[in-house]
Design an enzyme around this catalytic site. Structure first.
Site, PDB file in Angstrom:
ATOM      1  N   LYS A 184       8.171  -9.494  21.412  1.00  0.00           N
ATOM      2  CA  LYS A 184       6.526 -10.361  21.534  1.00  0.00           C
ATOM      3  C   LYS A 184       5.907 -10.037  20.415  1.00  0.00           C
ATOM      4  CE  LYS A 184       2.998  -9.346  22.779  1.00  0.00           C
ATOM      5  NZ  LYS A 184       1.872  -9.910  21.594  1.00  0.00           N
ATOM      6  N   GLU A 259       4.674   3.894  20.427  1.00  0.00           N
ATOM      7  CA  GLU A 259       3.693   4.720  19.443  1.00  0.00           C
ATOM      8  C   GLU A 259       1.994   4.505  19.215  1.00  0.00           C
ATOM      9  OE1 GLU A 259       2.529   5.219  15.964  1.00  0.00           O
ATOM     10  OE2 GLU A 259       3.619   3.826  15.454  1.00  0.00           O
ATOM     11  N   LEU A 260       1.176   4.849  19.614  1.00  0.00           N
ATOM     12  CA  LEU A 260      -0.352   4.872  19.271  1.00  0.00           C
ATOM     13  C   LEU A 260      -0.850   5.015  18.423  1.00  0.00           C
ATOM     14  CD1 LEU A 260      -0.070   5.364  23.165  1.00  0.00           C
ATOM     15  CD2 LEU A 260       0.696   3.424  22.368  1.00  0.00           C
ATOM     16  N   CYS A 293      -2.083   2.879  11.632  1.00  0.00           N
ATOM     17  CA  CYS A 293      -1.930   4.319  12.870  1.00  0.00           C
ATOM     18  C   CYS A 293      -1.316   5.872  11.627  1.00  0.00           C
ATOM     19  CB  CYS A 293      -0.592   4.460  13.830  1.00  0.00           C
ATOM     20  SG  CYS A 293       0.754   4.331  12.806  1.00  0.00           S
ATOM     21  N   GLU A 387     -10.724   6.294  15.619  1.00  0.00           N
ATOM     22  CA  GLU A 387     -10.179   5.755  15.302  1.00  0.00           C
ATOM     23  C   GLU A 387     -10.419   3.945  14.502  1.00  0.00           C
ATOM     24  OE1 GLU A 387      -4.865   4.293  14.798  1.00  0.00           O
ATOM     25  OE2 GLU A 387      -6.798   3.679  16.112  1.00  0.00           O
TER      26      GLU A 387
END
Length: 487
Positions: A184, A259-260, A293, A387
């Site tokens: 996706k 994976e943030l 990130c 962030e």
């Protein structure tokens, strides 16, 4: 509306308004327009996968995967190598899509293409590694061994900031290790993160049914996570969304790799090369508009070097030309969306209201936000805690190495960091105290390598790693067998 690459390998006649699932087909979820952040121009139209499309794709993928798992690993690897050649041969059209759809400069497109090819080559190499191990038997006279088997169907949910690279990073190892994939792409980049991927593997001869490209929003992602055929979900995105994915995957006892985000620090010790450190800081905070990130969200600088470091960083920020990334000499393109630029404005505005100072930048023009340097940043301000995901460099001074470590670790995130010092032993001593999954000495914070275990700690991920041999653990599971000579 004009489709980028019309009349070429990526011409839109084949895929306009469609999804890739057992070939190109109309979806149950309608279509969405693809727009260019720099100009607002409508570039193309793609299909949107509804839950019914996901259910169909999951069933097709599960059937195709059973045969794929029986294909010899070198043959699976050869498909990836052919896909890499397709990526090379059509790099011009692919680069143009990355630039126009994601707002990155051409160098960013070139990087994604090169790094994507590296991911394909590295994944292909997994096919030649030992598939298991012979164990000491629990009973004399027995034979005991364990080997890795595919998980089955892997759901890959990708972000918009490096859509092609992140697709290769997950689906290449998943496929070569015998799995099928439901991919996706993000709604902002469904072509460079989806259509291009489908065309690559279509031309590479990947058997039908093993790769399904299912553009869509939250509903499409939720359907992929919940689908009973999906054994694992690989998600790259925000920490908030990652927590939701983990909760949903947990209901199905599914493996999940997250994976943030990150609030990453560049630490500049008092013996650092100031100009080199500032150059690394500028690249880490301003590259691709800070939308990564692994971008540097904090510049922790020894008090004795704050003034020259800040001056150097400001010079570099002012030298970066902002504009349409297709124009020669432009280094800073648009932020991906109105929502994102509003977020950057809020974080900077609230920090300034609390006492931070804007030394350069700080005022947007539409979706264009200039490289911005802040000082007088306190640890309670949003510029320190949140962030940003924009081209903003908050500078925070420190006096001792221990204080630098304490400030850098003052965050729930733990993705990456950089430490600058002329003394490698000293930099190493600092680096080893940082709670991050990755750290780089005398370099940028934003680094990636196909053979490295990429991932973070804390709110930056669930401890999973993608890259190199770490992919074996992510995309396979162990099976153990013993054999006795007699019952």
């Amino acid at each position: 509306m004009r489709s980028t690459g019309e009349g070429t390998w990526l011409g839109s006649a084949k895929w306009t308004g469609k999804i890739y699932s057992g070939g190109w087909r109309q979806s149950e979820g309608g279509t969405q327009q693809v727009s260019e952040p720099a100009t607002g121009e409508q570039l193309a139209e793609v299909g949107v996968a509804a839950p019914a499309d996901v259910a169909r794709a999951g069933a097709l993928a599960a059937r195709a995967q059973r045969d794929w798992a029986e294909v010899a690993p070198p043959e699976r690897a050869e498909v990836l190598l052919r896909a890499s050649r397709v990526l090379r041969d059509h790099s011009g059209a692919i680069r143009e899509w990355i630039v126009r759809e994601s707002g990155g400069v051409p160098a960013k497109g070139d990087y994604e293409i090169a790094a994507g090819r590296s991911q394909l080559a590295q994944a292909a190499g997994l096919a030649s590694l030992p598939g298991g191990e012979v164990l000491t038997p629990p009973v004399p006279g027995q034979v005991s061994y364990a080997w890795r088997v595919p998980l089955g169907v892997v759901g890959v949910i990708n972000p918009w900031n490096a859509p092609l690279l992140f697709a290769m990073r997950a689906l290449a190892p998943a496929l070569v290790l015998g799995n099928a994939v439901l991919l996706k792409p993000d709604p902002h980049t469904p072509v460079s993160g989806g259509v291009i991927v489908a065309r690559m593997f279509e031309d590479a001869g990947l058997p039908e049914g093993l790769l399904h490209v299912l553009p869509g929003g939250i509903g499409t992602g939720q359907a992929i996570v919940a689908d009973p055929h999906v054994a694992m979900v690989s998600f790259t995105g925000s920490t908030e969304a990652g927590r939701a994915v983990a909760r949903a995957a947990g209901e199905g006892l599914k493996r999940v790799a997250l994976e943030l985000g990150g609030k990453n620090s560049i630490v500049v010790l008092d013996d650092a090369d100031v100009d080199a450190a500032a150059a690394s800081g500028a690249m880490s905070s301003f590259g691709y508009q800070g939308q990564a990130c692994v971008a540097a969200g904090r510049h922790l600088v020894h008090a004795d070097l704050v003034e020259p470091y800040t001056e150097s960083l400001i010079r570099q920020a002012k030298a970066l030309r902002m504009g349409d990334p297709r124009e020669e000499g432009v280094a800073i393109g648009p932020v991906i969306s109105e929502r994102q630029v509003v977020r950057i404005e809020r974080i900077v505005g609230e920090s300034v209201a609390a006492g931070a100072r804007v030394l350069t930048g700080g005022r947007r023009d539409g979706l264009f936000y200039p490289p911005t340097v802040l000082d007088h940043v306190e640890r309670t301000m949003p510029a320190f805690t949140e962030e940003i995901f924009g081209p903003v460099a908050p500078i925070v001074p420190f006096r001792t190495d221990a204080e630098a470590v304490e400030i850098a670790n003052d965050t729930e995130y733990g993705l990456t960091a950089a430490v600058h010092s002329r003394s490698v032993p000293r930099a190493t001593a600092v680096a080893e105290q940082l709670r991050t999954g990755m750290v780089h000495l005398n370099d940028v914070s934003a680094k990636d390598a196909a053979n490295a275990p990429f991932g973070g700690m804390g709110a930056s991920g669930n401890g999973s790693r993608i890259g190199g041999t770490a992919n074996l653990e992510q995309f396979t599971q162990w099976r153990w067998m013993t054999m006795s000579r007699a019952a």
